[in-house]
Design a protein around this motif. Structure first.
Motif: not given
Ligand SMILES: [Zn+2]
Length: 488
Positions: A41-48, A404-407, A480-484
């Motif tokens: 994910s382009a977003i680093g700390d998703t847990a935080g 997007f469906y594929a992502a 999902i959003v990062s992937e797309f």
């Protein structure tokens, strides 16, 4: 709430988060495995981020946006305040007095290309809660046994908080976007009235025009502590209300008449209530059952595969509909009588009796065709069927071939240990129909793993979301959003 109580709540919330994280394994919700190079994910700390989103969800539940009247303005200000603090400029769009939407955008380049943009949609209003039937305050956001309880905990404030976390995560990470990402919090979704997305689109489409959207409406289905499959809503049925009006001679109840409106209405409703519309399979429903057959037990799988066979089809349709009424409603137009109204005094035969039918049409079917069948069935000159205003509009389905469906499919399979993604045609209506009518490839997915039991509480009593599930959903949505939308 005073400050001391608020501090106390935040501490409690943090404690609960750790308890929930610990409970993740116990509930069988897989934690993200170490990211592979292709799925980072382009977003680093998703847990935080999920931890922060817990607080937003809690506070959003505490803002009572019961529709009617909605009062989404208060939630809109709250959401706008959070975005502002993150240096994401929000715009509050007032649809009607006291009723607002919020829009905010992360740009990929100086000039926006709406056809590429991705819209993150969630609604801020909730349906009413009958306080006496709840075990906790529906607007208290009470935390109990690893769950957050409250009206909107699932529908749709969880999605709202997850969308907020996603756009904030992208902004903080300074992610290199390949398309604009637009945040949209809507009002009046549950009412679908004057202040709904239809009005918002009519007034402000240029502010959030997009080619793709993710919204509520599909589910990560958990069973036996494991994610069984991920249902991505790509189409939805169309709601239309129809009045059944019976007329007769009014008079003194001491002299009963054969043309009593109450009797004629009751006979008509009995016939309509027992009617089953013919089965049609749309491409999405066909793919849904094909996919579900592959992961169902042998017996059910066999009937799912037989749904369209000439010799066993009819029997299979009956077995599948009886096994799960939701499946039955996916295959045909459905009719539910929901309201009855007649008479003013016990000793007076009324001249008129009325009922309301809530009808859900398959996309592509018309109300006129169904009503002509029902008129033949009722076959009573004293009874009329009248279509009520503000019916839904049929929208084309979203493509199952889009990037997007594929992502979504790729990330879901990685996050949920290979669970299949199945396209889904919901029996309920969402804001996505209006978006699809504006050429948006809109997909419905609450990214939070949820059991059938918890899903049933939506619009019901003691609505809740497992905190472990919520945290997981925030991570899944962000991925999902990062992937797309993030350049590789
Ligand atoms: Zn909803």
């Amino acid at each position: 709430m005073n400050r001391k109580r608020r501090m106390y709540r935040l501490v409690r919330l943090a404690e609960c988060f750790f308890a929930a994280a610990w409970a993740l394994g116990a509930q069988g919700i897989p934690q993200s495995t170490a990211p592979t190079p292709t799925s980072t994910s382009a977003i680093g700390d998703t847990a935080g981020l999920a931890r922060e989103a817990n607080v937003w969800l809690t506070q959003l539940i505490q803002i009572n946006t019961t529709n009617p009247p909605g009062n989404e303005q208060a939630a809109a200000k709250y959401v706008a305040g959070i975005l502002q603090r993150e240096a994401i400029t929000p715009e509050i769009l007032e649809v009607m007095p006291g009723r607002s939407a919020v829009v905010a955008r992360l740009r990929s380049s100086a000039i926006s290309n709406p056809a590429r943009a991705l819209l993150l949609v969630a609604h801020m209003d909730v349906v009413g809660a009958e306080r006496s039937r709840w075990s906790v305050d529906p607007f208290g956001a009470v935390i109990k046994d690893g769950y957050i309880y409250g009206r909107g905990a699932l529908d749709d404030k969880s999605m709202l908080a997850a969308n907020l976390a996603t756009i904030i995560g992208l902004k903080r990470a300074n992610a290199r976007l390949n398309r604009d990402v637009i945040f949209l919090a809507t009002d009046d979704e549950e009412g679908g009235g004057e202040a709904s997305i239809k009005a918002l689109i009519a007034k402000n489409w240029d502010k959030f025009a997009a080619g793709f959207a993710i919204n509520e409406g599909g589910e990560v289905v958990m069973k036996g502590g494991k994610v069984q499959y991920v249902a991505v809503q790509a189409s939805e049925k169309v709601a239309v209300n129809v009045a059944v009006v019976a007329k007769g001679t009014a008079g003194h109840a001491s002299v009963p008449t054969k043309d009593n409106a109450v009797v004629h209405l009751a006979a008509a409703i009995e016939k309509i209530g027992n009617y089953s519309a013919p089965v049609h399979f749309t491409a999405i429903v066909r793919r849904y059952f094909e996919g579900l057959a592959a992961i169902s037990d042998d017996e059910i799988g066999k009937w799912m595969r037989s749904l369209e066979t000439s010799d066993r089809g009819e029997h299979a349709q009956r077995v599948i509909s009886d096994t799960n009424p939701q499946w039955g409603a996916m295959m045909r137009d459905s009719i539910a009588p929901t309201m009855l109204n007649a008479g003013v005094r016990p000793n007076v035969i009324p001249g008129e009796a009325r009922a309301i039918l809530n009808i859900r049409l398959l996309p592509g079917d018309t109300i006129d065709a169904l009503l002509s069948e029902l008129r033949k069935l009722v076959n009573d000159p004293q009874v009329r069927l009248e279509v009520q205003p503000n019916g839904g509009l049929a929208a084309p389905p979203s493509s199952l071939e889009s990037d997007f469906y594929a992502a979504i499919s790729k990330v879901a399979a990685e996050e949920f240990a290979g669970a299949p993604v199945l396209p889904y045609q919901s029996t309920w209506a969402t804001d996505s129909a209006q978006l699809r009518l504006h050429n948006v490839q809109a997909y419905g997915l609450w990214p939070f793993p949820v059991t059938d039991e918890d899903l049933k509480r939506m619009h019901g009593d003691d609505e809740r979301i497992s905190m472990a599930s919520f945290n997981k959903g925030v991570e899944v949505l962000a991925r999902i959003v990062s992937e797309f939308a993030v350049a590789k």
